[in-house]
Design a protein around this motif. Structure first.
Motif, PDB file in Angstrom:
ATOM      1  N   TRP A  73      58.403   0.271  52.160  1.00 32.61           N
ATOM      2  CA  TRP A  73      58.887   1.457  52.870  1.00 32.61           C
ATOM      3  C   TRP A  73      60.160   2.036  52.270  1.00 32.61           C
ATOM      4  O   TRP A  73      60.404   3.237  52.343  1.00 32.61           O
ATOM      5  CB  TRP A  73      59.122   1.142  54.343  1.00 32.61           C
ATOM      6  N   ASP A  74      60.990   1.172  51.644  1.00 31.89           N
ATOM      7  CA  ASP A  74      62.254   1.642  51.088  1.00 31.89           C
ATOM      8  C   ASP A  74      62.187   1.914  49.591  1.00 31.89           C
ATOM      9  O   ASP A  74      63.218   2.123  48.942  1.00 31.89           O
ATOM     10  CB  ASP A  74      63.373   0.642  51.393  1.00 31.89           C
ATOM     11  N   HIS A  75      60.989   1.928  49.031  1.00 34.30           N
ATOM     12  CA  HIS A  75      60.810   2.308  47.629  1.00 34.30           C
ATOM     13  C   HIS A  75      61.157   3.797  47.491  1.00 34.30           C
ATOM     14  O   HIS A  75      60.842   4.599  48.375  1.00 34.30           O
ATOM     15  CB  HIS A  75      59.359   2.057  47.214  1.00 34.30           C
ATOM     16  N   PRO A  76      61.815   4.214  46.423  1.00 32.60           N
ATOM     17  CA  PRO A  76      62.226   5.623  46.300  1.00 32.60           C
ATOM     18  C   PRO A  76      61.071   6.620  46.286  1.00 32.60           C
ATOM     19  O   PRO A  76      61.299   7.817  46.520  1.00 32.60           O
ATOM     20  CB  PRO A  76      62.995   5.655  44.971  1.00 32.60           C
ATOM     21  N   ARG A 136      63.318  13.000  47.612  1.00 30.72           N
ATOM     22  CA  ARG A 136      64.456  12.267  48.183  1.00 30.72           C
ATOM     23  C   ARG A 136      64.993  12.955  49.436  1.00 30.72           C
ATOM     24  O   ARG A 136      65.338  12.309  50.427  1.00 30.72           O
ATOM     25  CB  ARG A 136      65.571  12.117  47.141  1.00 30.72           C
ATOM     26  N   ILE A 151      62.632  12.340  52.343  1.00 22.71           N
ATOM     27  CA  ILE A 151      62.745  10.958  52.822  1.00 22.71           C
ATOM     28  C   ILE A 151      64.006  10.803  53.674  1.00 22.71           C
ATOM     29  O   ILE A 151      63.981  10.165  54.734  1.00 22.71           O
ATOM     30  CB  ILE A 151      62.760   9.975  51.634  1.00 22.71           C
ATOM     31  N   ARG A 153      64.197   9.531  57.558  1.00 24.54           N
ATOM     32  CA  ARG A 153      64.986   8.401  58.053  1.00 24.54           C
ATOM     33  C   ARG A 153      65.798   8.814  59.278  1.00 24.54           C
ATOM     34  O   ARG A 153      65.970   8.034  60.217  1.00 24.54           O
ATOM     35  CB  ARG A 153      65.914   7.878  56.956  1.00 24.54           C
ATOM     36  N   GLU A 210      65.532   6.940  62.903  1.00 27.25           N
ATOM     37  CA  GLU A 210      66.679   6.340  63.578  1.00 27.25           C
ATOM     38  C   GLU A 210      66.865   6.938  64.972  1.00 27.25           C
ATOM     39  O   GLU A 210      67.255   6.236  65.919  1.00 27.25           O
ATOM     40  CB  GLU A 210      67.948   6.529  62.741  1.00 27.25           C
ATOM     41  N   ASN A 249      61.379  -4.183  64.384  1.00 27.78           N
ATOM     42  CA  ASN A 249      61.639  -4.018  62.945  1.00 27.78           C
ATOM     43  C   ASN A 249      62.845  -4.836  62.507  1.00 27.78           C
ATOM     44  O   ASN A 249      62.846  -5.455  61.439  1.00 27.78           O
ATOM     45  CB  ASN A 249      61.903  -2.535  62.638  1.00 27.78           C
ATOM     46  N   ASP A 285      60.225  -9.883  56.426  1.00 24.13           N
ATOM     47  CA  ASP A 285      59.290  -9.049  55.675  1.00 24.13           C
ATOM     48  C   ASP A 285      57.868  -9.590  55.662  1.00 24.13           C
ATOM     49  O   ASP A 285      56.921  -8.823  55.456  1.00 24.13           O
ATOM     50  CB  ASP A 285      59.776  -8.885  54.230  1.00 24.13           C
ATOM     51  N   ARG A 315      58.294  -0.320  59.256  1.00 25.13           N
ATOM     52  CA  ARG A 315      58.861  -0.443  57.922  1.00 25.13           C
ATOM     53  C   ARG A 315      58.322  -1.684  57.216  1.00 25.13           C
ATOM     54  O   ARG A 315      58.935  -2.741  57.217  1.00 25.13           O
ATOM     55  CB  ARG A 315      60.384  -0.469  58.021  1.00 25.13           C
ATOM     56  N   ARG A 327      57.277  -3.945  54.095  1.00 24.75           N
ATOM     57  CA  ARG A 327      57.604  -4.197  52.689  1.00 24.75           C
ATOM     58  C   ARG A 327      56.585  -5.103  52.029  1.00 24.75           C
ATOM     59  O   ARG A 327      56.655  -5.353  50.825  1.00 24.75           O
ATOM     60  CB  ARG A 327      58.993  -4.843  52.562  1.00 24.75           C
TER      61      ARG A 327
END
Length: 625
Positions: free
Chosen positions: A276-279, A375, A378, A382, A386, A407, A412, A432, A434
């Protein structure tokens, strides 16, 4: 020819115990065991054969007792999903209702393209005692039984009317179970008298067999055509589906995304293929997709589908890909999926296909402006997430706050299981993942009642992982019995039971369609209106879970839920964490549409207003030609 005299059931058990699958040089048991519930249709056949195998050691096929026939199929499917379709349980049931209880599970398996072997007991082949208990008498023909209902939901169906028919049928069953294109529910109907009938079987029938699961390679010309389209793209988008996970394409896909800069959206089955946090990860796509994924989809000029079947939730009912000139390139092991949306088809294994495309596009990447746009989207996504996690809703917490806490609490590798209700939509936007096995949402059939049973199968498939079943009160009331199986098998599973006294998802949908949440709340019938809109029913699901043998923890706030989850993680046996949430949300903001028709004429103002909204969305729907 050497022969062995066994009953049909004994022969089947011995055969199944010697089947193996292999991919990339790794072998494993194809049929690791058999689930079952015994009745008069199978107790003296398959039941006796399993007992004999266990006591004499002539065959290694462990037996597992389920509490509901549909549940044992769900457990089997979850196991197969966790094992990337390389292992599949068998399920035995008695005649009549015991067998037909498996039909929903069969439909789920085939719709999700996950293997399971079903062994419904059937009526007497000899018809010596006709009709027998639980037999359907059909005036169209004496060979029709209730098990014919399996034909529509099975990828392979056969009825074993004579012992010797088992030989070709069993081999055909293994072929389909191990075929990534054709796999799904495989049904061998077993008349109860044939199960117990003896035959002299060829000894070679029981030899150790290894079924090799290959990786179909791409035609070079197809790679060139696809690469040409991608090189010409200004706003490409990848949609990663279940095939990306089952083929083990995660590493190749991440490297491909990094090298080319193409953003990666995912379906429910594909979530976690890219962390999920991959660019390049932009989240779920479609009807309940993320802001970033759906914004990129609306402008995409080339869409690369990897292992996805493009359900209506993925395409937002053919509205999310808004570019009138959008072109599709579909990489899929099944040609059925590869040619959807008039695509340039790449019929091959997903991992090998991604590697081939990476080689063909080695010197190409998206523009710097497009990377910046990704970017920015994304970052906005986020912020939306939040806000959902920290909404501070009261007096009851919002479901999104519970997911936010979950979460945070889980690692993970923890597996989160869900299937139906409002949670799949919330999870697609907010979870999220991973790890490709951390997100286990059954959304091809979206079957209420899948969750608890699936927790059993997932834990059996990988005992090293924490397994967390997320289930609403609607699904829990459909099928919670397999908590007993968790307890009896000594499986440690965490069940998060979210109670909101109704059907939150369908209630919200009903309201949006002008039907005013009719029939979607758990309430007493009101004496004046005659509707189910009286006081809340005095249902204690936590007490029910405790009565099934689970430990139960209660949470009344988000902080109490966090604390309860920490205790559940430290526990050594099945633990249910019960929490109440607000039936009315708030839910994540919608970024997509789902085509659910609204009554074109109505006496209700709410319905007429909803139809106007529906017609406006319908205007944007189109074929991709």
């Amino acid at each position: 020819m050497n022969t062995v005299r066994l009953t049909t059931a004994q022969a089947l058990v011995r055969f199944l115990a010697n089947q193996y699958s292999e991919r990339d040089g790794q072998e494993q048991r194809l049929i690791p065991g058999m689930w079952g519930i015994f009745g008069h249709g199978n107790v003296a056949g398959v039941g006796q054969a399993l007992l004999q195998a266990a006591t004499t050691g002539e065959a290694d096929l462990p037996y597992y007792l389920a509490r509901n026939e549909q549940g044992m199929v769900h457990a089997s499917v979850a196991y197969a999903k966790m094992r990337d379709r390389l292992a599949a349980f068998a399920c035995t049931a008695s005649t009549g209702p015991g067998s037909t209880n498996m039909i929903t599970g069969a439909a789920l398996a085939t719709t999700n393209r996950l293997p399971v072997l079903l062994l419904p007991s059937d009526m007497f082949a000899t018809r010596a005692a006709d009709p027998v208990l639980q037999q359907l008498e059909d005036t169209r023909g004496g060979d029709v039984t209730v098990n014919d209902a399996f034909r529509a939901v099975s990828k392979y169906f056969d009825r074993i009317q004579r012992p010797e028919q088992l030989v070709p049928a069993a081999l055909a069953a293994m072929r389909v179970l191990t075929d990534p294109v054709e796999t799904g529910a495989v049904t061998l109907a077993l008349p109860q008298d044939v199960q117990a009938e003896a035959y002299d079987w060829p000894a070679d029938f029981f030899r150790r067999r290894v079924w090799h699961v290959g990786r179909p390679v791409l035609e070079p010309a197809a790679v060139e055509r696809a690469a040409r389209l991608l090189r010409g793209a200004r706003r490409p988008l990848i949609v990663a589906g279940g095939g990306a996970v089952y083929s083990g394409a995660e590493t190749a896909l991440r490297a491909f995304a990094e090298a080319t800069g193409i953003p990666v959206a995912d379906t429910h089955a594909g979530k976690g293929a890219v962390p999920w946090d991959h660019p390049c990860a932009v989240g779920g796509i479609g009807s309940t997709g993320s802001y970033a994924a759906n914004e990129l989809a609306r402008d995409a000029d080339v869409v690369l589908g990897i292992g996805t079947r493009y359900s209506d939730f993925t395409t937002a009912s053919h509205t999310v890909f808004g570019n009138p000139d959008v072109t599709f390139v579909n990489l899929n092991v099944a040609r059925l999926d590869a040619v959807k949306h008039s695509a340039e088809p790449l019929v091959a294994d997903a991992r090998l296909g991604v590697e081939a495309l990476a080689g063909a596009l080695m010197d190409w990447e998206v523009t710097a402006e497009y990377r910046t746009r990704t970017r920015e989207l994304i970052a906005r996504t986020r912020e939306i997430e939040e806000a959902c996690f920290t909404v501070g809703h009261g007096p009851l917490p919002a479901q999104t706050e519970i997911l936010g806490a979950l979460n945070d609490v889980l690692d993970d590798r923890a597996v989160v299981i869900n299937a139906a209700g409002s949670m799949p939509g919330d999870l697609q936007q907010l979870w999220r993942a991973r790890d490709p096995k951390a997100y286990h949402v059954e959304y091809a059939y979206s079957c209420m009642g899948y969750e608890v049973a699936a927790g059993v199968g997932a834990k059996m498939a990988d005992p090293s992982r924490e397994v967390v079943v997320l289930v609403g009160d609607g699904s829990y009331l459909m099928m919670a019995q397999e908590i007993v199986t968790m307890v009896s098998e000594g499986l440690k599973v965490i069940v998060v039971l979210v109670q909101n006294h109704g059907f939150a998802s369908i209630g919200a949908l009903s309201e949006s369609l002008g039907s005013q949440r009719f029939g979607t709340k758990y309430r007493f019938r009101d004496g004046d209106s005659g509707l189910l809109d009286g006081d809340v029913l005095p249902v204690d699901l936590a007490a029910n879970a405790a009565s099934l043998g689970a430990d139960v923890l209660h949470a009344h706030s988000v902080e109490e839920f966090r604390s309860a989850m920490e205790k559940a993680r430290a526990a050594t046996r099945t633990t249910v964490v019960h929490v109440e949430t607000d039936l009315y949300g708030p839910n994540p903001p919608g970024h997509g549409w789902w085509d659910v028709p609204v009554s074109e004429v109505s006496a209700l103002d709410t319905t007429r207003t909803a139809y106007e909204t529906y017609a406006a969305h319908k205007h944007n729907q189109r074929h991709y030609l």
